[in-house]
Write a protein that holds these residues in place. Sequence first.
Motif, PDB file in Angstrom:
ATOM      1  N   PHE B  75      -6.253  -4.917 -12.942  1.00  9.27           N
ATOM      2  CA  PHE B  75      -5.786  -5.815 -14.002  1.00  9.27           C
ATOM      3  C   PHE B  75      -4.334  -5.523 -14.382  1.00  9.27           C
ATOM      4  O   PHE B  75      -3.568  -6.433 -14.662  1.00  9.27           O
ATOM      5  N   GLU B  76      -3.981  -4.248 -14.413  1.00  6.55           N
ATOM      6  CA  GLU B  76      -2.670  -3.878 -14.960  1.00  6.55           C
ATOM      7  C   GLU B  76      -1.485  -4.413 -14.166  1.00  6.55           C
ATOM      8  O   GLU B  76      -0.428  -4.675 -14.738  1.00  6.55           O
ATOM      9  N   PHE B  77      -1.662  -4.573 -12.842  1.00  6.45           N
ATOM     10  CA  PHE B  77      -0.548  -5.148 -12.076  1.00  6.45           C
ATOM     11  C   PHE B  77      -0.155  -6.484 -12.685  1.00  6.45           C
ATOM     12  O   PHE B  77       1.019  -6.806 -12.813  1.00  6.45           O
ATOM     13  N   GLY B  78      -1.148  -7.275 -13.066  1.00  9.53           N
ATOM     14  CA  GLY B  78      -0.861  -8.584 -13.642  1.00  9.53           C
ATOM     15  C   GLY B  78      -0.513  -8.528 -15.115  1.00  9.53           C
ATOM     16  O   GLY B  78       0.423  -9.177 -15.570  1.00  9.53           O
ATOM     17  N   THR B  79      -1.274  -7.734 -15.878  1.00  8.16           N
ATOM     18  CA  THR B  79      -1.040  -7.752 -17.328  1.00  8.16           C
ATOM     19  C   THR B  79       0.319  -7.142 -17.686  1.00  8.16           C
ATOM     20  O   THR B  79       1.061  -7.722 -18.467  1.00  8.16           O
ATOM     21  N   ASN B  80       0.646  -5.992 -17.135  1.00  8.11           N
ATOM     22  CA  ASN B  80       1.870  -5.303 -17.537  1.00  8.11           C
ATOM     23  C   ASN B  80       3.042  -5.495 -16.580  1.00  8.11           C
ATOM     24  O   ASN B  80       4.188  -5.318 -16.974  1.00  8.11           O
ATOM     25  N   TRP B  81       2.760  -5.823 -15.344  1.00 12.63           N
ATOM     26  CA  TRP B  81       3.819  -5.868 -14.347  1.00 12.63           C
ATOM     27  C   TRP B  81       3.864  -7.235 -13.663  1.00 12.63           C
ATOM     28  O   TRP B  81       3.824  -7.344 -12.436  1.00 12.63           O
ATOM     29  N   ALA B  82       3.961  -8.279 -14.496  1.00  8.90           N
ATOM     30  CA  ALA B  82       3.897  -9.648 -13.966  1.00  8.90           C
ATOM     31  C   ALA B  82       5.071  -9.941 -13.033  1.00  8.90           C
ATOM     32  O   ALA B  82       4.908 -10.555 -11.977  1.00  8.90           O
ATOM     33  N   ALA B  83       6.277  -9.487 -13.400  1.00  9.70           N
ATOM     34  CA  ALA B  83       7.442  -9.779 -12.562  1.00  9.70           C
ATOM     35  C   ALA B  83       7.282  -9.090 -11.203  1.00  9.70           C
ATOM     36  O   ALA B  83       7.605  -9.652 -10.151  1.00  9.70           O
ATOM     37  N   TYR B  84       6.745  -7.875 -11.245  1.00  6.72           N
ATOM     38  CA  TYR B  84       6.448  -7.150 -10.008  1.00  6.72           C
ATOM     39  C   TYR B  84       5.430  -7.920  -9.170  1.00  6.72           C
ATOM     40  O   TYR B  84       5.604  -8.105  -7.959  1.00  6.72           O
ATOM     41  N   SER B  85       4.364  -8.390  -9.838  1.00 10.24           N
ATOM     42  CA  SER B  85       3.305  -9.119  -9.116  1.00 10.24           C
ATOM     43  C   SER B  85       3.853 -10.359  -8.437  1.00 10.24           C
ATOM     44  O   SER B  85       3.459 -10.698  -7.324  1.00 10.24           O
ATOM     45  N   ARG B  86       4.760 -11.063  -9.127  1.00  6.27           N
ATOM     46  CA  ARG B  86       5.331 -12.266  -8.520  1.00  6.27           C
ATOM     47  C   ARG B  86       6.165 -11.891  -7.302  1.00  6.27           C
ATOM     48  O   ARG B  86       6.172 -12.596  -6.299  1.00  6.27           O
ATOM     49  N   PHE B  87       6.860 -10.751  -7.402  1.00  3.92           N
ATOM     50  CA  PHE B  87       7.746 -10.339  -6.312  1.00  3.92           C
ATOM     51  C   PHE B  87       6.966  -9.845  -5.094  1.00  3.92           C
ATOM     52  O   PHE B  87       7.312 -10.163  -3.954  1.00  3.92           O
ATOM     53  N   VAL B  88       5.907  -9.094  -5.313  1.00  8.44           N
ATOM     54  CA  VAL B  88       5.228  -8.449  -4.168  1.00  8.44           C
ATOM     55  C   VAL B  88       3.898  -9.086  -3.766  1.00  8.44           C
ATOM     56  O   VAL B  88       3.305  -8.690  -2.762  1.00  8.44           O
ATOM     57  N   GLY B  89       3.407 -10.043  -4.587  1.00 10.81           N
ATOM     58  CA  GLY B  89       2.045 -10.564  -4.379  1.00 10.81           C
ATOM     59  C   GLY B  89       1.744 -10.941  -2.946  1.00 10.81           C
ATOM     60  O   GLY B  89       0.662 -10.664  -2.434  1.00 10.81           O
ATOM     61  N   ASP B  90       2.714 -11.550  -2.274  1.00  7.19           N
ATOM     62  CA  ASP B  90       2.495 -12.018  -0.905  1.00  7.19           C
ATOM     63  C   ASP B  90       2.093 -10.874   0.039  1.00  7.19           C
ATOM     64  O   ASP B  90       1.326 -11.063   0.971  1.00  7.19           O
ATOM     65  N   VAL B  91       2.606  -9.674  -0.221  1.00  5.09           N
ATOM     66  CA  VAL B  91       2.311  -8.540   0.657  1.00  5.09           C
ATOM     67  C   VAL B  91       1.276  -7.617   0.023  1.00  5.09           C
ATOM     68  O   VAL B  91       0.224  -7.328   0.602  1.00  5.09           O
TER      69      VAL B  91
END
Lengths: 339, 490
Positions: B75-91
């Motif tokens: 959950f935390e990747f999305g809740t706290n690190w949304a900009a990170y998730s958008r950047f790396v989600g594809d990989v």
Amino acid sequence: MDLNVGWFILLGLLLAGYAVLDGFDLGAGILHLIARTDRDRRLFMNAIGPIWDGNEVWLITFGGALFAAFPMAYATIFSGFYVPFMALLFALIFRAVSIEFRSKMASAFWRGAWDMGFFGSSLLASFLFGVAVGNSMIGIPLNERGAFTGTLVGLLSPYALMAGLTVVAMFAMHGAMYLFLKLPKGDMQDRIGNWVWHTWGLFLVLYVLGSMYTLVAIPRATANFERHPWAAAIVILNVLAVANIPRSVFRNKPFQAFVSSGVTIMALVFLFGLALWPNLVTASNDPAHSLTIYNAASSPKTLWIMFIIAATGMPFVLSYTIAVYWTFRGRVELREHSY
Amino acid sequence: MFDVVVLSRLQFALTIMFHYLFPPLTIGMGVVLVYLEGMYLWRREAIYETAARFWTSLYAVSFAVGVATGIVMEFEFGTNWAAYSRFVGDVFGSALAAEGIFAFFLESGFLAVLVFGWDRVTTRFHFVATIMVSLGSIFSSIWIVVANSWQQTPAGHRVTAVLRDGQPWIVDGITVLRAELVDFWTAVLNPSTLNRLTHTLIGAFVLGSFFIMSISAYYLLRGQHEDFARRSFTGGLLFATIASLAALVSGDSNARMVARYQPAKLAAFERHFNTGPANFFFIPGGLSLMLEGDRRAEVVGLDRIRPEYRPPVLPSYWSFRLMVGLGVFFIAITLYASWLRWRGTLFEKRWVLWVFVLAVAGAFAANELGWAAAEVGRQPWIVHPGVGHNEAGRIVFDTDGFVQYRLEEGLLTRNAVSESVDRSEVLGSILMFGLMYALLFWIWIYVLNDKIQKGPQPVHARERTTTQSFFDTAAGRTLHEESLSEAKEP
């Protein structure tokens, strides 16, 4: 059909799988305090004992698949619903701990406290799922980067609260159906038989109210029916499934009743997906900011690789899920390894 | 000072470090359970089943806490690190989803059979379930280490503009970028995956075996369950000795990899400020010798890293130093104990047994510290950019003498948090996790202690006196019904 559509459907299946499976064990938790004696409460917990953990994995996999297939939507939803999701995590962890540790000590205080914990966390988690669904239906304010700009209070609109209550009633009904099937014959099972009726009645009222509220307040929710008239069949299936529940209970066919409530949940998940389509997150302030299955998606290459991973993995998942359910078939008994 | 970035990092550190008490323990113990159940199937000696049941009961409690705290991480990747998730989600998202599909279902499904299935399934099926859970936890570690290694040494992807309706997506004049997968297997087998996965698994084996030795040594010191404890200790010791030595080899290989792809991290580990010959601990020129085979060889120091890209030195230095120190201690103590065991005097040396009772804390700490070193040493990057190398594989420097980074590949931690989340929300959730994990930790210790005090319960007295294998087979299933391995309070 392109991969984006395929992933929308796959996520729908994962969500439906989660709602049907974890739905009954959350429901058993919501009904937990109906059981008065320690033995009955242990029966409740052990009815879901070996499988609740596996059921929860559907949610985790749904989250992972959303992250991989539609990272923009994953980021927006999880960060936008920060406080509700933290409350959800609290509920899920607390619930796991309550089930796991309740019967490890004999003290009545210890057990009573965990019983309350199990009930409260199941109720809270179900309610929060409903609130999330409600907000997805009405949409949330997003900025041009697709990030949530609303407030916590804004997430607790009457519609969202009503959706929360509906999910609580739905899971309680589904849980009652499951317990009716799994509890050994006797007093407790008879009492659950009555609760099947109570929870079904409550769900029916909220289901009708919720449907009317949706028709009036969210015109977008029904717009897709005009383009896909065949979807009306699902509505009919939904109504039939709801109606079949009292019929099967009355004819003493508990398994059929349980399947009917499962079908009800699946049909509702389908209608939810159809109402959203093609959005994943609807922007309530400006439709141009909505996150769709195209502008929120990963690259076609990743969608394809993920599709191969899902197609390889899911047959295994289904076969050993069935194997585990088969191993623990039949009415629940208390044994030395029970909770 | 305590902005959303710092608070989100604190929360992530708190939740991951608490979570990480459990996975290496269960991965390590899982191997032991497979061995015990396999031996029971083969030899049909009751002691193996007694042992398998006892360790499974401790394993299951730890596994449950590990699963419950693991959900938080996803959950935390999305809740706290949304900009990170958008950047790396594809990989990164793909690896995470693969973990869910390949590992989590396997673990949770068969864990039920492991815990509740003793008297419902055959011994053989129970053995299969044990293998599945153990495999599931190893698969899980593979995918999550793949995902993390990609953040450390990204490969198999390109950073490119996000497209909307076929056009680059521009918000406020800034083109939105993200990492997109180009070659799946290159991303999975990025330069650090295999090194880091091996080291992670070895760490888990060290912890699992020290955990078993700790409890066995405790029984030996108290004169309880002695036959069981001696055999468990000996098995654990053999496993721990091999794992401790393997950690040394794999650690050395990791250091070479870090030197090549994350020179700033290695410099921080050794507080190596000035480029030139580098020491390893108190050995002058030791690091140069390890990396290049020459004590005077030049190793990149922090002076060649741009000040804004230097990791926090002290936390990196101390966590690395303590981890290595503990690793050396494990090698020394397991070799010494093995020697005593060979001479047959180990179980008379009470002080050695006491050391083993306590050493498990060191094994937990070493696993945590290793990860702390790896993650803090990666800062200020959340996704570390590639380092320029020439054809000879040597690090390339910019004209002003600093290490050359492919900056567009990296993402700074401070740019990775969620814009929709504010300080008070993160502060609130830290408080929530803090209280809940304190409670969880207390319960875990309490229940473990309770089970340890009760001790292993002999499966059945008859089995030991019966010599005909004929009887064993006939009794095999029904005996389980009467066993007492995990008696519940009525």
